[in-house]
Design a protein around this motif. Structure first.
Motif, short mmCIF file in Angstrom:
data_model
loop_
_atom_site.label_atom_id
_atom_site.label_comp_id
_atom_site.label_asym_id
_atom_site.label_seq_id
_atom_site.Cartn_x
_atom_site.Cartn_y
_atom_site.Cartn_z
N ASN A 198 43.67 -22.15 -12.14
CA ASN A 198 44.01 -22.04 -13.56
C ASN A 198 44.82 -20.79 -13.89
N GLU A 199 45.26 -20.08 -12.85
CA GLU A 199 46.07 -18.89 -13.08
C GLU A 199 45.39 -17.89 -14.00
N LEU A 200 44.09 -17.73 -13.82
CA LEU A 200 43.37 -16.77 -14.64
C LEU A 200 43.55 -15.36 -14.07
N SER A 201 43.17 -14.41 -14.90
CA SER A 201 43.05 -13.04 -14.40
C SER A 201 41.58 -12.70 -14.45
N ALA A 202 41.00 -12.34 -13.31
CA ALA A 202 39.56 -12.12 -13.29
C ALA A 202 39.23 -10.69 -12.87
N MET A 203 38.17 -10.17 -13.51
CA MET A 203 37.62 -8.89 -13.08
C MET A 203 36.13 -9.08 -12.89
N MET A 204 35.60 -8.62 -11.75
CA MET A 204 34.16 -8.72 -11.59
C MET A 204 33.58 -7.43 -11.05
N ALA A 205 32.51 -7.00 -11.71
CA ALA A 205 31.77 -5.85 -11.23
C ALA A 205 30.86 -6.32 -10.11
N MET A 206 30.81 -5.55 -9.02
CA MET A 206 30.04 -5.98 -7.84
C MET A 206 29.26 -4.81 -7.25
N HIS A 207 28.12 -5.14 -6.67
CA HIS A 207 27.38 -4.12 -5.90
C HIS A 207 27.61 -4.28 -4.40
N ASP A 208 27.72 -5.54 -3.98
CA ASP A 208 27.85 -5.81 -2.55
C ASP A 208 29.30 -5.56 -2.11
N LEU A 209 29.48 -4.49 -1.37
CA LEU A 209 30.85 -4.09 -1.03
C LEU A 209 31.53 -5.11 -0.11
N ASN A 210 30.75 -5.71 0.80
CA ASN A 210 31.36 -6.69 1.71
C ASN A 210 31.86 -7.90 0.95
N LEU A 211 31.01 -8.40 0.04
CA LEU A 211 31.43 -9.56 -0.75
C LEU A 211 32.60 -9.20 -1.65
N ALA A 212 32.52 -8.01 -2.24
CA ALA A 212 33.60 -7.57 -3.12
C ALA A 212 34.92 -7.54 -2.35
N ALA A 213 34.87 -7.01 -1.16
CA ALA A 213 36.09 -6.91 -0.36
C ALA A 213 36.63 -8.30 -0.02
N ARG A 214 35.69 -9.19 0.30
CA ARG A 214 36.09 -10.51 0.76
C ARG A 214 36.70 -11.35 -0.36
N TYR A 215 36.17 -11.22 -1.56
CA TYR A 215 36.59 -12.13 -2.63
C TYR A 215 37.50 -11.50 -3.68
N SER A 216 37.93 -10.27 -3.45
CA SER A 216 38.82 -9.64 -4.42
C SER A 216 40.19 -9.45 -3.80
N ASP A 217 41.22 -9.56 -4.63
CA ASP A 217 42.57 -9.25 -4.16
C ASP A 217 42.79 -7.75 -4.19
N LYS A 218 42.19 -7.14 -5.22
CA LYS A 218 42.28 -5.68 -5.33
C LYS A 218 40.90 -5.15 -5.67
N LEU A 219 40.66 -3.92 -5.29
CA LEU A 219 39.40 -3.28 -5.66
C LEU A 219 39.69 -2.03 -6.48
N VAL A 220 38.77 -1.79 -7.42
CA VAL A 220 38.81 -0.53 -8.16
C VAL A 220 37.48 0.14 -7.92
N MET A 221 37.49 1.34 -7.40
CA MET A 221 36.24 2.04 -7.13
C MET A 221 36.06 3.14 -8.18
N LEU A 222 34.91 3.04 -8.88
CA LEU A 222 34.66 4.00 -9.95
C LEU A 222 33.66 5.05 -9.50
N ARG A 223 33.87 6.27 -9.96
CA ARG A 223 32.85 7.31 -9.80
C ARG A 223 32.76 8.09 -11.10
N GLU A 224 31.57 8.12 -11.66
CA GLU A 224 31.32 8.85 -12.90
C GLU A 224 32.37 8.53 -13.97
N GLY A 225 32.66 7.25 -14.10
CA GLY A 225 33.54 6.82 -15.18
C GLY A 225 35.02 6.99 -14.91
N GLN A 226 35.36 7.45 -13.71
CA GLN A 226 36.77 7.61 -13.40
C GLN A 226 37.13 6.76 -12.20
#
Lengths: 345, 253
Positions: B186-214
């Motif tokens: 459907n050509e959506l744009s998706a963002m998902m917050a994840m705890h499992d780093l392996n799954l996040a890596a596997r199912y994301s095209d890009k990752l954003v890593m946050l630390r203390e709000g940055q």
């Protein structure tokens, strides 16, 4: 093609509409019975012909002057309290919420008690002074609850806690009046707090009718917002609902309906808590159908209880507040435990 | 470019939760948001969805500022899947998904709304459970129902807050596969917050890593999930040891 799922949904809605029709029919039947029975026996035929302007003078007086206002009051009060309870449970996402848990009823009780202690109950306009004072204090309590809850962002927990605090405060104040009051005042207060419909007349019925026909349609119109609120604040917000405003509007309108009713009837317990649950078990949680159906089941419960209350020990009357609980609780418990698997999770 | 977040900051009662976060999500793209508890993952999603109003910065969808959109228009643009959904009172799956039509209906759900719900249920292979009670479903099924509700909003943007945190292994894979497929189709744009780093890596095209709000790191998963970054942000030493990498669900299992 609408698809199978769509057809099932149409049937699903049709069942709800059918259930509402059955409730309406039952209410009409019960109302006809209620105007026929009582200390003076007029029979259903006589009662109904009196309603349509026929019959002898005696029957007309009994039916139209004495019983009809009371029956109408029971219907309106039951409907108003049940609708308020439904909305309060929904917007607060709490099955225990009712007009009573939020302090509205106990504030009305204090307002009435204050008017009685100050001597209004025996004046000719006394009944309206008592009612006006009860209404004013109920409204004051709602604003106190909203004001306090708003300090914490109008969350449901904040509102419930504020409401319970207000409830205890006004009960304590009423106890002060009972403790200090004259004997006959205390008697009048206790009688008022039990709740009864014996003082109903067409003037009061008209006032309650106006209050309810303003507040209930406005609530039913907001059914989708109310539905969304039960899913959680975040979910509702992301569905485009202004959560804080929807909750406030729901609470204000249901408090208005509650105050409008109980300022005349006294604190009729329980209808506002139980009718919504009974109805929700039968018709589901969609407020578009739940609110109207709750109104009807509340009206049935209160009218049924009041009819029993004034006939079972005739000519003595049992206060209807007591009777609603005695009639409603066993029925409610039966439904709750029979359907427990589907109900509370 | 579908979603653009430009320099948003947010604080809870004076305690900063997000600081100057900027990122972009393209069409058909899944961006995973990772970071320790309290690093601002959920806050970021809520700010984008407009549940929270950022103190500074803007969120743009197709160049339009979301803070200037009407609530209903925003709800037609973005679907949000919260962390936990219970539903206070019993509600059937169909009704739950129909709530996703809230931004479209006035009072009566039209044939169009019912059709939209049917399509979403079909798309997700869930027609058979349409009349079951939401509360009776398993955690994975519930999560799918809530995703279906978000899809019934017909959004362009899908925001998911830890969509797999309470699910078993199989349900995790199923849900993430589903999200990935839906986003592509459907050509959506998706963002998902994840705890499992392996799954996040596997199912994301890009990752954003946050630390203390940055934002600490952003980019391709392999470039974000380095030993150094994980040690720095999570305070955990990791090494790339052979591990079980789920590649799909066997039908009939």
């Amino acid at each position: 093609m609408a698809g199978v799922v769509g057809e099932v949904y149409s049937k699903f809605l049709l069942r709800k509409v059918a259930l509402i029709s059955v409730l309406l029919l039952a209410l009409i039947v019960l109302a006809s019975v209620a105007v026929s029975v009582g200390a003076a026996s007029v029979g259903m035929k006589g009662a109904i012909s009196a309603l349509f302007g026929g019959g002898d003078r005696f029957t007309k007086v009994i039916v139209l002057r004495m019983r009809l206002p009371r029956v109408l009051m029971a219907i309106l009060a039951g409907a108003g309290l049940a609708a308020s309870g439904t909305v309060m449970q929904g917007v607060l996402r709490n099955p225990l919420a009712s007009p009573f848990t939020l302090g509205v009823a106990s504030a009305a009780g204090f307002g009435a008690a204050l008017a009685m202690v100050l001597g209004a109950s025996f004046a000719s306009w006394g009944k309206y002074v008592v009612a006006t004072n009860a209404f004013m204090f109920a409204t004051l309590a709602s604003f106190l609850v909203y004001g306090l809850a708003k300090l914490r962002g109008a969350t449901s927990e904040g509102m419930i806690l504020a409401g319970i605090a207000i409830m205890y405060m006004f009960s304590a104040l009423t106890s002060v009046l009972e403790y200090m009051g004259k004997k006959e005042d205390v008697h009048a207060i206790v009688f008022w707090l039990m709740g009864n419909l014996s003082g109903a007349d067409f003037g009061k019925v008209l006032v309650v009718l106006i209050v309810i026909s303003i507040s209930l349609p406005l609530l039913i119109m907001r059914s989708w917002d109310l539905n969304a609120l039960t899913l959680g604040d975040e979910a509702a917000e992301s569905l485009g609902v202004n959560v804080e405003r929807a909750r406030m509007v729901g609470m204000v309108l249901s408090s208005l309906a509650t105050s409008g009713v109980i300022c005349f009837t006294g604190t009729i317990g329980f209808v506002g808590l139980v009718s919504p649950h009974i109805t929700r078990m039968a018709i589901g949680g969609d407020n578009r159908f739940l609110i109207p159906a709750s109104c009807l089941s509340g009206a049935l419960l209160l009218l049924g209880a009041d009819t029993i209350a004034r006939t079972v020990l005739a000519p003595t009357e049992v206060p209807v507040g007591i009777m609603t609980s005695l009639v409603g609780i066993p029925f409610f418990l039966y439904l709750l435990f029979r359907k427990r698997r589907e109900y509370w999770r | 470019m579908k979603v653009a977040v430009r320099g948003i900051s947010f604080e809870y009662d004076g305690i900063p939760a997000l600081r100057n976060v900027s990122l972009e999500v393209g069409e058909g793209e899944v961006v995973g948001v990772v970071g320790p508890n309290g690093s601002g993952k959920s806050t970021l999603l809520r700010c984008i969805d407009g549940i929270l109003r950022p103190r500074v910065g803007v969120v743009l969808v197709d160049g339009e500022e979301t803070s200037k959109m009407r609530r209903m228009d925003l709800a037609r643009t973005m679907g949000y899947v919260p962390q936990e959904s219970s539903g206070t009172f019993p509600i059937r799956v169909f009704e739950m998904v129909l709530m996703g039509r809230r931004p479209y209906v006035n009072w009566k759900a039209t044939r169009k709304d019912v059709d939209a719900v049917r399509r979403v249920l079909e798309l997700m292979g869930m027609e058979h459970m349409a009349w079951r009670y939401f509360q009776e479903l398993s955690g994975g099924e519930r999560q799918k129902v809530i995703i279906a509700r978000a899809l019934a909003q017909e959004p362009k943007v899908l925001l998911l807050d830890e969509p797999t945190s309470n699910l078993d292994l199989r349900a995790q894979i199923e849900v993430l596969e589903l999200i990935k497929e839906l986003v592509r189709k459907n050509e959506l744009s998706a963002m998902m917050a994840m705890h499992d780093l392996n799954l996040a890596a596997r199912y994301s095209d890009k990752l954003v890593m946050l630390r203390e709000g940055q934002i600490f790191a952003a980019g391709r998963p392999a470039s974000v999930l380095t030993r150094e970054n994980v040690r720095e942000v999570y305070g955990v030493d990791v090494e790339a040891i052979p591990q079980l990498v789920p590649v799909g669900v066997r039908s009939g299992a």
